[in-house]
Write a protein that holds these residues in place. Structure first.
Motif, short mmCIF file in Angstrom:
data_model
loop_
_atom_site.label_atom_id
_atom_site.label_comp_id
_atom_site.label_asym_id
_atom_site.label_seq_id
_atom_site.Cartn_x
_atom_site.Cartn_y
_atom_site.Cartn_z
N ALA A 22 17.01 -18.88 64.65
CA ALA A 22 16.37 -17.57 64.87
C ALA A 22 14.88 -17.80 65.11
N GLU A 23 14.25 -16.80 65.68
CA GLU A 23 12.80 -16.90 65.89
C GLU A 23 12.18 -15.52 65.91
N GLY A 24 10.91 -15.48 65.62
CA GLY A 24 10.14 -14.23 65.64
C GLY A 24 8.69 -14.58 65.84
N LYS A 25 7.84 -13.56 65.79
CA LYS A 25 6.40 -13.79 66.02
C LYS A 25 5.83 -14.81 65.01
N HIS A 26 6.32 -14.74 63.77
CA HIS A 26 5.71 -15.55 62.71
C HIS A 26 6.59 -16.68 62.18
N VAL A 43 12.91 -23.69 58.11
CA VAL A 43 12.18 -22.51 58.55
C VAL A 43 10.70 -22.86 58.56
N ILE A 44 10.05 -22.62 59.69
CA ILE A 44 8.63 -22.97 59.81
C ILE A 44 7.83 -21.76 60.28
N PRO A 45 6.57 -21.67 59.85
CA PRO A 45 5.70 -20.63 60.40
C PRO A 45 5.25 -21.03 61.81
N THR A 46 4.94 -20.06 62.64
CA THR A 46 4.50 -20.39 64.00
C THR A 46 3.04 -20.84 64.03
N GLY A 47 2.29 -20.53 62.97
CA GLY A 47 0.88 -20.94 62.93
C GLY A 47 0.72 -22.35 62.40
N PRO A 48 -0.50 -22.91 62.55
CA PRO A 48 -0.78 -24.30 62.20
C PRO A 48 -1.13 -24.49 60.73
N TYR A 49 -0.12 -24.58 59.88
CA TYR A 49 -0.35 -24.77 58.44
C TYR A 49 0.35 -26.03 57.97
N ASP A 54 -1.80 -24.35 52.09
CA ASP A 54 -2.59 -24.03 53.28
C ASP A 54 -2.17 -22.65 53.82
N PHE A 55 -0.86 -22.41 53.83
CA PHE A 55 -0.31 -21.16 54.37
C PHE A 55 -0.80 -19.94 53.56
N VAL A 56 -0.67 -19.99 52.25
CA VAL A 56 -1.05 -18.81 51.46
C VAL A 56 -2.57 -18.63 51.40
N THR A 57 -3.30 -19.72 51.67
CA THR A 57 -4.76 -19.62 51.68
C THR A 57 -5.28 -19.04 53.00
N ARG A 58 -4.69 -19.49 54.12
CA ARG A 58 -5.28 -19.15 55.42
C ARG A 58 -4.52 -18.15 56.26
N ALA A 59 -3.21 -18.02 56.05
CA ALA A 59 -2.41 -17.14 56.93
C ALA A 59 -2.66 -15.67 56.59
N SER A 60 -2.62 -14.82 57.60
CA SER A 60 -2.78 -13.38 57.37
C SER A 60 -1.59 -12.86 56.56
N VAL A 61 -1.78 -11.71 55.95
CA VAL A 61 -0.69 -11.09 55.19
C VAL A 61 0.50 -10.83 56.13
N ASP A 62 0.21 -10.38 57.34
CA ASP A 62 1.29 -10.14 58.33
C ASP A 62 2.07 -11.42 58.59
N VAL A 99 6.82 -34.48 57.83
CA VAL A 99 6.26 -33.71 58.94
C VAL A 99 5.20 -32.77 58.37
N LEU A 100 3.97 -32.93 58.86
CA LEU A 100 2.84 -32.21 58.26
C LEU A 100 2.62 -30.85 58.92
N HIS A 101 3.71 -30.10 59.00
CA HIS A 101 3.68 -28.67 59.36
C HIS A 101 4.57 -27.99 58.32
N MET A 102 4.06 -26.97 57.65
CA MET A 102 4.82 -26.33 56.56
C MET A 102 6.26 -26.04 56.97
N HIS A 103 7.18 -26.35 56.08
CA HIS A 103 8.59 -26.01 56.33
C HIS A 103 9.34 -25.85 55.02
N VAL A 104 10.31 -24.96 55.06
CA VAL A 104 11.23 -24.78 53.93
C VAL A 104 12.58 -25.33 54.38
N HIS A 105 13.13 -26.24 53.57
CA HIS A 105 14.49 -26.71 53.81
C HIS A 105 15.46 -25.73 53.15
#
Ligand code: AMP
Length: 118
Positions: A22-26, A43-49, A54-62, A99-105
């Motif tokens: 699946a995919e979405g904006k985020h 599952v990975i965020p589309t932004g560079p975290y 890093d994600f909870v510090t820099r990513a927008s609430v959206d 892999v240094l991009h946030m992901h949940v297994h």
């Protein structure tokens, strides 16, 4: 410092393929190339975290809400709710993150066994 050449960044840019769930904006979710359970999704965020800190510090609430909604959407597709599943996030050197991009297994489809601690 986030490395834009990590493999998940390349998947997000569609420079290399993935088996998409699946995919979405985020978020983007896809099957792990080397499964450690009958069902092994990422599952990975589309932004560079780099990781969840890093994600909870820099990513927008959206972006944070969108990521977890994508996680929920992925679980619904995988139909793991009834039997349960295991979530894993490997972070940094001691977490053996490859892999240094946030992901949940998401691991499921079978009993994932006891947690193994050394
Ligand atoms: P981690 O150790 O938490 O960083 O895990 C990285 C995961 O990414 C491993 O389970 C790999 O099997 C998986 N992986 C690496 N390359 C790919 C790829 N091209 N497509 C899907 N999964 C991948």
């Amino acid at each position: 410092m986030y490395d834009t050449n990590n493999i998940f960044a390349k998947i997000l840019r569609e420079e290399i393929p993935c088996q998409k769930i699946a995919e979405g904006k985020h978020f983007l979710s896809f099957y792990d190339i080397s499964p450690k359970a009958k069902i092994h999704a990422l599952v990975i965020p589309t932004g560079p975290y780099i990781n969840v800190h890093d994600f909870v510090t820099r990513a927008s609430v959206d972006a944070q809400i969108g990521f977890w909604q994508g996680f929920r959407e992925t679980l619904a597709i995988l139909q793991l709710d009834e039997q349960g599943y295991r979530l894993v996030m490997n972070i940094g050197v001691h977490g053996r993150q490859e892999v240094l991009h946030m992901h949940v297994h998401i691991l499921g489809g079978n009993d994932t066994g006891p947690m193994v601690l050394k």
